[in-house]
Design a protein around this motif. Structure first.
Motif, mmCIF file in Angstrom:
data_model
loop_
_atom_site.group_PDB
_atom_site.id
_atom_site.type_symbol
_atom_site.label_atom_id
_atom_site.label_comp_id
_atom_site.label_asym_id
_atom_site.label_seq_id
_atom_site.Cartn_x
_atom_site.Cartn_y
_atom_site.Cartn_z
ATOM 1 N N GLU A 168 0.719 -1.384 0.069
ATOM 2 C CA GLU A 168 -0.037 -0.028 -0.021
ATOM 3 C C GLU A 168 1.047 1.485 -0.362
ATOM 4 O O GLU A 168 2.048 1.495 0.502
ATOM 5 N N LYS A 169 0.518 1.860 -0.483
ATOM 6 C CA LYS A 169 0.955 3.405 -0.810
ATOM 7 C C LYS A 169 0.059 4.687 -1.370
ATOM 8 O O LYS A 169 -0.840 4.509 -1.377
ATOM 9 N N THR A 170 0.951 5.878 -0.579
ATOM 10 C CA THR A 170 -0.376 7.046 -1.157
ATOM 11 C C THR A 170 0.754 7.621 -1.813
ATOM 12 O O THR A 170 1.794 8.298 -2.022
ATOM 13 N N GLY A 171 -0.376 8.181 -3.058
ATOM 14 C CA GLY A 171 1.144 8.842 -4.176
ATOM 15 C C GLY A 171 -0.544 10.429 -4.366
ATOM 16 O O GLY A 171 -1.649 10.854 -3.995
ATOM 17 N N SER A 172 0.433 10.603 -5.424
ATOM 18 C CA SER A 172 -0.971 12.226 -5.719
ATOM 19 C C SER A 172 -1.899 12.025 -5.641
ATOM 20 O O SER A 172 -3.601 12.900 -5.949
ATOM 21 N N THR A 173 -2.668 11.066 -6.363
ATOM 22 C CA THR A 173 -4.042 10.189 -6.589
ATOM 23 C C THR A 173 -4.560 9.919 -5.057
ATOM 24 O O THR A 173 -6.078 8.804 -5.235
ATOM 25 N N ARG A 182 -12.660 13.690 -11.354
ATOM 26 C CA ARG A 182 -11.883 14.512 -12.240
ATOM 27 C C ARG A 182 -10.319 13.626 -12.449
ATOM 28 O O ARG A 182 -9.693 13.404 -12.192
ATOM 29 N N PHE A 183 -10.077 14.332 -13.721
ATOM 30 C CA PHE A 183 -8.445 13.770 -14.824
ATOM 31 C C PHE A 183 -7.806 14.757 -13.935
ATOM 32 O O PHE A 183 -7.627 15.763 -14.424
ATOM 33 N N ALA A 237 -15.550 5.124 -20.171
ATOM 34 C CA ALA A 237 -13.673 6.406 -20.067
ATOM 35 C C ALA A 237 -14.323 7.782 -19.360
ATOM 36 O O ALA A 237 -13.395 7.913 -18.528
ATOM 37 N N THR A 238 -15.372 8.040 -20.178
ATOM 38 C CA THR A 238 -14.685 9.824 -19.943
ATOM 39 C C THR A 238 -16.174 9.694 -18.693
ATOM 40 O O THR A 238 -15.736 10.874 -17.459
ATOM 41 N N GLY A 239 -17.000 9.139 -18.532
ATOM 42 C CA GLY A 239 -18.177 9.315 -17.786
ATOM 43 C C GLY A 239 -17.871 9.417 -15.876
ATOM 44 O O GLY A 239 -17.948 9.589 -15.530
ATOM 45 N N TYR A 295 -11.579 9.671 -17.767
ATOM 46 C CA TYR A 295 -9.864 9.691 -18.710
ATOM 47 C C TYR A 295 -11.023 11.284 -19.367
ATOM 48 O O TYR A 295 -12.485 10.786 -20.038
ATOM 49 N N PRO A 296 -10.140 11.206 -20.425
ATOM 50 C CA PRO A 296 -10.693 12.291 -21.213
ATOM 51 C C PRO A 296 -10.740 12.587 -22.835
ATOM 52 O O PRO A 296 -11.287 12.384 -23.379
ATOM 53 N N GLY A 297 -10.123 10.043 -22.911
ATOM 54 C CA GLY A 297 -10.847 9.669 -23.557
ATOM 55 C C GLY A 297 -10.406 7.962 -23.286
ATOM 56 O O GLY A 297 -10.125 7.846 -22.810
ATOM 57 N N LEU A 298 -10.545 6.777 -24.866
ATOM 58 C CA LEU A 298 -10.146 5.703 -24.634
ATOM 59 C C LEU A 298 -8.887 5.351 -24.272
ATOM 60 O O LEU A 298 -7.730 6.083 -24.725
#
Length: 271
Positions: A111-116, A150-151, A195-197, A201-204
């Motif tokens: 387990e790690k913690t990052g920007s996400t 959000r992405f 993928a977007t909704g 992500y902004p695309g596939l």
């Protein structure tokens, strides 16, 4: 979640499969690789990924299209799942049409913690054997993260000046064909509204393994079709179906690079 997934450490799964000449020809068409792919011919490096595809029934799939968790892989309660990278050693050739045996073992859960936010990494070690014995040793790193609001792209990594560069198309058709050949039902690769909704992500999303295979084939072509002794790759930034993607190389290092000059996947050929 510390210690929650300890029962999955050391879990083993074994399976047998074959890659047919038809599958090999279809992968060659998808990657843009020439040659004859007859029964008994050498299977190009990484093409064993067409084997041992998921066989879960429709009722056993999760909302993302992957088999529901809690079988071989631990039931990590984070919605997003990605193949983050891998390391391989090649010992002997695999051949088209021969029976292949794969032994898979979960060797690490961390387990790690990052920007996400919170992330769980699962490392799976595979040993693949063919008619000549041990052919491939492989480690795959799978990462689970929470679904974002959000992405947010990761920090940019600029590509160095390349020794060579090759443009590659990663449109919806190529993503569909690769998903079909690997029986990958992850919806981020073919379902644009999902993928977007849902995953924001902004695309596939271009498959990590597809990028790794395109890079491998480009590197092999510049080495007269030679097989590497080893190969390692790591996802740096998502690539999308609308990206102007190129394959680039500097020495033994190769990368997929988007139209902004940013590295999406980096890999290294090992002798």
């Amino acid at each position: 979640m510390t210690g929650t997934f300890d029962p999955w450490l050391g879990r083993v799964e074994e399976a047998r499969d074959r890659i047919s000449p038809r599958q090999a020809r279809q992968m060659a068409a998808t990657l843009g690789v020439g040659g004859e792919f007859r029964e008994g011919a050498d299977l190009p490096a990484l093409w064993h990924w067409m084997g041992w595809t998921p066989e879960a029934a429709m009722a056993e799939l999760g909302p993302d299209g992957h088999p529901a968790r809690g079988g071989f892989l631990p039931p990590v309660p984070l919605e997003r799942r990605m193949w983050a990278g891998g390391r391989l050693r090649f010992h002997a050739p695999l051949r088209i049409g021969e029976e292949m045996f794969r032994r898979s073992e979960i060797t690490k859960v961390s387990e790690k913690t990052g920007s996400t936010g919170q992330m769980v990494f699962v490392t799976v070690r595979h040993e693949v054997r063919g008619a000549e014995g041990l052919a491939v040793e492989e480690e795959q790193d799978i990462v689970f993260i929470a679904m974002p609001d959000r992405f947010t792209p990761p920090p940019p990594v600029a590509a160095p000046d390349p020794d060579w560069r090759e443009e590659v198309v990663v449109d919806e058709v190529r993503l569909f064909r690769f998903s079909a050949l690997t029986f990958n039902a992850h919806r981020i690769h073919f379902d644009l509204p999902y993928a977007t909704g849902v995953e924001k992500y902004p695309g596939l999303v271009v498959h990590g393994p597809l990028q790794a295979m395109l890079l491998m084939e480009a590197a092999r072509a510049r080495r007269g079709g030679a097989m590497p002794g080893g190969y390692r790759f790591r996802g740096v930034r998502p690539a999308f179906h609308f990206d102007s993607l190129s394959l680039q190389g500097v020495g033994d290092r190769v990368a997929t690079v988007n139209g902004d000059g940013l590295v999406c996947m980096q890999a290294e050929w090992e002798g």
